[in-house]
Write a protein that holds these residues in place. Structure first.
Motif, PDB file in Angstrom:
ATOM      1  N   MET A 115       0.837  -1.182   0.000  1.00 23.89           N
ATOM      2  CA  MET A 115       0.000   0.000   0.000  1.00 23.89           C
ATOM      3  C   MET A 115       0.885   1.250   0.000  1.00 23.89           C
ATOM      4  N   ASN A 116       0.484   2.241  -0.769  1.00 24.17           N
ATOM      5  CA  ASN A 116       1.236   3.489  -0.837  1.00 24.17           C
ATOM      6  C   ASN A 116       1.104   4.258   0.462  1.00 24.17           C
ATOM      7  N   ALA A 117       2.172   4.943   0.832  1.00 16.51           N
ATOM      8  CA  ALA A 117       2.125   5.792   2.008  1.00 16.51           C
ATOM      9  C   ALA A 117       1.192   6.958   1.721  1.00 16.51           C
ATOM     10  N   SER A 118       0.520   7.428   2.750  1.00 14.72           N
ATOM     11  CA  SER A 118      -0.369   8.567   2.574  1.00 14.72           C
ATOM     12  C   SER A 118      -0.379   9.397   3.848  1.00 14.72           C
ATOM     13  N   THR A 119      -0.948  10.558   3.736  1.00  9.34           N
ATOM     14  CA  THR A 119      -1.094  11.441   4.872  1.00  9.34           C
ATOM     15  C   THR A 119      -2.500  11.996   4.844  1.00  9.34           C
ATOM     16  N   THR A 120      -2.920  12.598   5.923  1.00 13.46           N
ATOM     17  CA  THR A 120      -4.276  13.108   6.038  1.00 13.46           C
ATOM     18  C   THR A 120      -4.273  14.620   5.910  1.00 13.46           C
ATOM     19  N   MET A 121      -5.285  15.134   5.196  1.00 12.19           N
ATOM     20  CA  MET A 121      -5.487  16.565   5.070  1.00 12.19           C
ATOM     21  C   MET A 121      -6.985  16.822   5.185  1.00 12.19           C
ATOM     22  N   THR A 122      -7.349  17.818   5.925  1.00 10.40           N
ATOM     23  CA  THR A 122      -8.764  18.152   6.091  1.00 10.40           C
ATOM     24  C   THR A 122      -9.108  19.328   5.192  1.00 10.40           C
ATOM     25  N   ILE A 123     -10.220  19.215   4.460  1.00  9.74           N
ATOM     26  CA  ILE A 123     -10.677  20.313   3.614  1.00  9.74           C
ATOM     27  C   ILE A 123     -12.145  20.589   3.925  1.00  9.74           C
ATOM     28  N   ARG A 124     -12.570  21.781   3.582  1.00  9.32           N
ATOM     29  CA  ARG A 124     -13.974  22.150   3.758  1.00  9.32           C
ATOM     30  C   ARG A 124     -14.668  22.100   2.405  1.00  9.32           C
ATOM     31  N   LEU A 125     -15.846  21.481   2.391  1.00  5.23           N
ATOM     32  CA  LEU A 125     -16.656  21.376   1.191  1.00  5.23           C
ATOM     33  C   LEU A 125     -18.035  21.928   1.487  1.00  5.23           C
ATOM     34  N   THR A 126     -18.696  22.382   0.440  1.00  8.22           N
ATOM     35  CA  THR A 126     -20.102  22.741   0.619  1.00  8.22           C
ATOM     36  C   THR A 126     -20.884  21.449   0.822  1.00  8.22           C
ATOM     37  N   PRO A 127     -21.998  21.519   1.513  1.00  9.19           N
ATOM     38  CA  PRO A 127     -22.815  20.304   1.667  1.00  9.19           C
ATOM     39  C   PRO A 127     -23.209  19.698   0.315  1.00  9.19           C
ATOM     40  N   ALA A 128     -23.484  20.540  -0.662  1.00 10.83           N
ATOM     41  CA  ALA A 128     -23.882  20.040  -1.983  1.00 10.83           C
ATOM     42  C   ALA A 128     -22.746  19.260  -2.641  1.00 10.83           C
ATOM     43  N   LEU A 129     -21.522  19.777  -2.551  1.00 10.31           N
ATOM     44  CA  LEU A 129     -20.390  19.065  -3.146  1.00 10.31           C
ATOM     45  C   LEU A 129     -20.130  17.759  -2.416  1.00 10.31           C
ATOM     46  N   LYS A 130     -20.242  17.780  -1.105  1.00  5.96           N
ATOM     47  CA  LYS A 130     -20.039  16.548  -0.328  1.00  5.96           C
ATOM     48  C   LYS A 130     -21.079  15.494  -0.718  1.00  5.96           C
ATOM     49  N   GLU A 131     -22.301  15.936  -0.945  1.00  3.24           N
ATOM     50  CA  GLU A 131     -23.358  15.005  -1.338  1.00  3.24           C
ATOM     51  C   GLU A 131     -23.077  14.438  -2.727  1.00  3.24           C
ATOM     52  N   LYS A 132     -22.645  15.289  -3.662  1.00  2.96           N
ATOM     53  CA  LYS A 132     -22.307  14.818  -5.007  1.00  2.96           C
ATOM     54  C   LYS A 132     -21.154  13.826  -4.965  1.00  2.96           C
ATOM     55  N   LEU A 133     -20.157  14.135  -4.162  1.00  2.00           N
ATOM     56  CA  LEU A 133     -19.014  13.232  -4.021  1.00  2.00           C
ATOM     57  C   LEU A 133     -19.471  11.892  -3.460  1.00  2.00           C
ATOM     58  N   GLY A 134     -20.388  11.932  -2.500  1.00  4.21           N
ATOM     59  CA  GLY A 134     -20.938  10.695  -1.940  1.00  4.21           C
ATOM     60  C   GLY A 134     -21.670   9.873  -2.980  1.00  4.21           C
ATOM     61  N   ARG A 135     -22.458  10.554  -3.816  1.00  6.37           N
ATOM     62  CA  ARG A 135     -23.180   9.842  -4.885  1.00  6.37           C
ATOM     63  C   ARG A 135     -22.212   9.218  -5.864  1.00  6.37           C
ATOM     64  N   LEU A 136     -21.181   9.990  -6.250  1.00  7.53           N
ATOM     65  CA  LEU A 136     -20.183   9.469  -7.182  1.00  7.53           C
ATOM     66  C   LEU A 136     -19.452   8.277  -6.569  1.00  7.53           C
ATOM     67  N   ALA A 137     -19.121   8.374  -5.319  1.00  2.04           N
ATOM     68  CA  ALA A 137     -18.429   7.275  -4.639  1.00  2.04           C
ATOM     69  C   ALA A 137     -19.292   6.016  -4.642  1.00  2.04           C
ATOM     70  N   GLN A 138     -20.555   6.192  -4.330  1.00  2.00           N
ATOM     71  CA  GLN A 138     -21.466   5.047  -4.304  1.00  2.00           C
ATOM     72  C   GLN A 138     -21.621   4.437  -5.693  1.00  2.00           C
ATOM     73  N   ASP A 139     -21.798   5.293  -6.692  1.00  4.97           N
ATOM     74  CA  ASP A 139     -22.017   4.803  -8.057  1.00  4.97           C
ATOM     75  C   ASP A 139     -20.782   4.130  -8.648  1.00  4.97           C
ATOM     76  N   THR A 140     -19.598   4.555  -8.228  1.00  5.13           N
ATOM     77  CA  THR A 140     -18.362   4.001  -8.771  1.00  5.13           C
ATOM     78  C   THR A 140     -17.717   2.973  -7.846  1.00  5.13           C
ATOM     79  N   ARG A 141     -18.349   2.765  -6.697  1.00  6.86           N
ATOM     80  CA  ARG A 141     -17.837   1.834  -5.685  1.00  6.86           C
ATOM     81  C   ARG A 141     -16.410   2.185  -5.264  1.00  6.86           C
ATOM     82  N   ARG A 142     -16.186   3.483  -5.146  1.00  5.97           N
ATOM     83  CA  ARG A 142     -14.916   4.012  -4.637  1.00  5.97           C
ATOM     84  C   ARG A 142     -15.217   4.778  -3.363  1.00  5.97           C
ATOM     85  N   THR A 143     -14.201   5.062  -2.588  1.00  9.50           N
ATOM     86  CA  THR A 143     -14.430   5.878  -1.397  1.00  9.50           C
ATOM     87  C   THR A 143     -14.390   7.347  -1.776  1.00  9.50           C
ATOM     88  N   ARG A 144     -15.042   8.174  -0.963  1.00  9.19           N
ATOM     89  CA  ARG A 144     -14.968   9.616  -1.189  1.00  9.19           C
ATOM     90  C   ARG A 144     -13.523  10.085  -1.115  1.00  9.19           C
TER      91      ARG A 144
END
Length: 89
Positions: free
Chosen positions: A1-30
């Motif tokens: 597994m590749n090394a990674s680090t964590t970063m926190t970003i702020r999203l609008t609720p609408a963008l977060k919801e779209k990202l969630g839909r895309l994640a679900q539809d593509t079976r990927r994580t947000r």
């Protein structure tokens, strides 16, 4: 597994919801999709900046073509294309 680090970003609720839909539809994580999108954006922006820097270096070194020469050549190419088109080529 590749090394990674964590970063926190702020999203609008609408963008977060779209990202969630895309994640679900593509079976990927947000997180996966956000990292992929961010990498694509950063790579594109870096290419733009590097191109600008190369252009500035060319200008500083005198590796330029005057505007009137470029326009004359472009007009010549257009005229030749029109002649070929008129001749049916």
């Amino acid at each position: 597994m590749n090394a990674s680090t964590t970063m926190t970003i702020r999203l609008t609720p609408a963008l977060k919801e779209k990202l969630g839909r895309l994640a679900q539809d593509t079976r990927r994580t947000r997180s996966f999709l956000a990292a992929e999108a961010l990498e694509t954006y950063v790579n594109r922006e870096l290419q733009i900046i590097e191109g600008i820097q190369r252009g500035l270096a060319d200008m500083a070194a005198g590796r330029v073509t005057p505007h009137d020469e470029v326009m004359a050549r472009a007009e010549q190419i257009i005229a030749q294309a029109r002649q070929r088109k008129a001749a049916g080529q």
